[in-house]
Design an enzyme around this catalytic site. Sequence first.
Site, PDB file in Angstrom:
ATOM      1  N   GLY A  13       0.788  -1.227   0.000  1.00 50.70           N
ATOM      2  CA  GLY A  13       0.000   0.000   0.000  1.00 50.70           C
ATOM      3  C   GLY A  13       0.819   1.275   0.000  1.00 50.70           C
ATOM      4  N   SER A  14       1.972   1.275  -0.684  1.00 48.96           N
ATOM      5  CA  SER A  14       2.772   2.506  -0.697  1.00 48.96           C
ATOM      6  C   SER A  14       2.056   3.632  -1.443  1.00 48.96           C
ATOM      7  CB  SER A  14       4.156   2.259  -1.302  1.00 48.96           C
ATOM      8  OG  SER A  14       4.087   2.011  -2.690  1.00 48.96           O
ATOM      9  N   ASN A  15       1.337   3.293  -2.504  1.00 51.30           N
ATOM     10  CA  ASN A  15       0.555   4.325  -3.188  1.00 51.30           C
ATOM     11  C   ASN A  15      -0.566   4.844  -2.292  1.00 51.30           C
ATOM     12  OD1 ASN A  15       1.254   5.215  -5.910  1.00 51.30           O
ATOM     13  ND2 ASN A  15       1.181   3.050  -6.462  1.00 51.30           N
ATOM     14  N   ASN A 108      -7.143   3.256 -11.871  1.00 53.24           N
ATOM     15  CA  ASN A 108      -5.983   2.417 -11.567  1.00 53.24           C
ATOM     16  C   ASN A 108      -4.727   3.162 -12.000  1.00 53.24           C
ATOM     17  OD1 ASN A 108      -4.590  -0.068 -10.860  1.00 53.24           O
ATOM     18  ND2 ASN A 108      -4.302  -0.396 -13.059  1.00 53.24           N
ATOM     19  N   HIS A 110      -0.854   2.305 -13.466  1.00 57.09           N
ATOM     20  CA  HIS A 110      -0.060   1.243 -14.075  1.00 57.09           C
ATOM     21  C   HIS A 110       1.388   1.720 -14.191  1.00 57.09           C
ATOM     22  CE1 HIS A 110       0.753  -2.210 -16.673  1.00 57.09           C
ATOM     23  NE2 HIS A 110       1.404  -1.383 -17.478  1.00 57.09           N
ATOM     24  N   ASP A 151      -5.893  -3.016 -18.186  1.00 50.76           N
ATOM     25  CA  ASP A 151      -5.088  -1.873 -18.627  1.00 50.76           C
ATOM     26  C   ASP A 151      -5.616  -1.245 -19.914  1.00 50.76           C
ATOM     27  OD1 ASP A 151      -3.401  -2.481 -16.460  1.00 50.76           O
ATOM     28  OD2 ASP A 151      -2.195  -3.819 -17.684  1.00 50.76           O
TER      29      ASP A 151
END
Length: 209
Positions: A13-15, A108, A110, A151
């Site tokens: 969960g760094s983002n 999202n 990517h 994507d």
Amino acid sequence: MSMRCTVFASGGGSNFQALLDKRASGDLHVDFVLLAGNNSGAKAFGRARDNGINTLHIAPSHFNDEAAYAKRLGDALTEVNTELVILAGYMRKLPPSIVREYRNKIINIHPGLLPAFGGKGMYGMNVHRAVLDYGAKLSGVTVHFVDEEYDHGPVILQKAVPVLDGDDENTLAARVLEAEHDSYWRAIEALASGKIRVDGRKVVWTSQT
């Protein structure tokens, strides 16, 4: 009133943490109302609890069939009045019914410049290895809306990152991650402030942040 956001994560969960930091600094004006994930050991759950955010551990294996799983997932999003779904390192494809219900409300990030190096199986280090194997001189990040294909949804923003001589997958990954942390919150803030609209597969910015 701040946009109500549910975050999906499967790992560290760094983002997610970067988004929490931007909210704390006053740069990001949203409310994180739920952290959902399919991996009970994900560090993202701890990050959510430390910030007083409700959590939900939910996975298809908890249910008898896909329909039951999708219904519970949809109910969970409805219960907290979700306005935007943020995928932050979430390693499962969302059920088609959820994608339809939240069309252009699921995003999202990517770790590559889509449409290059995207598609099923192209995530994390797989992307960085593919970029290096191809000999690309640029990589980067893409923030996009989620549709039924991997994507594939409309692109919101991209940020390029140079591939340097001597890079390996770890050094490239670190550089791309910095760009992720600097990009995701900008897209979310633009959505929350009404600066983005979708025209078919084209994302239109009404004004730049």
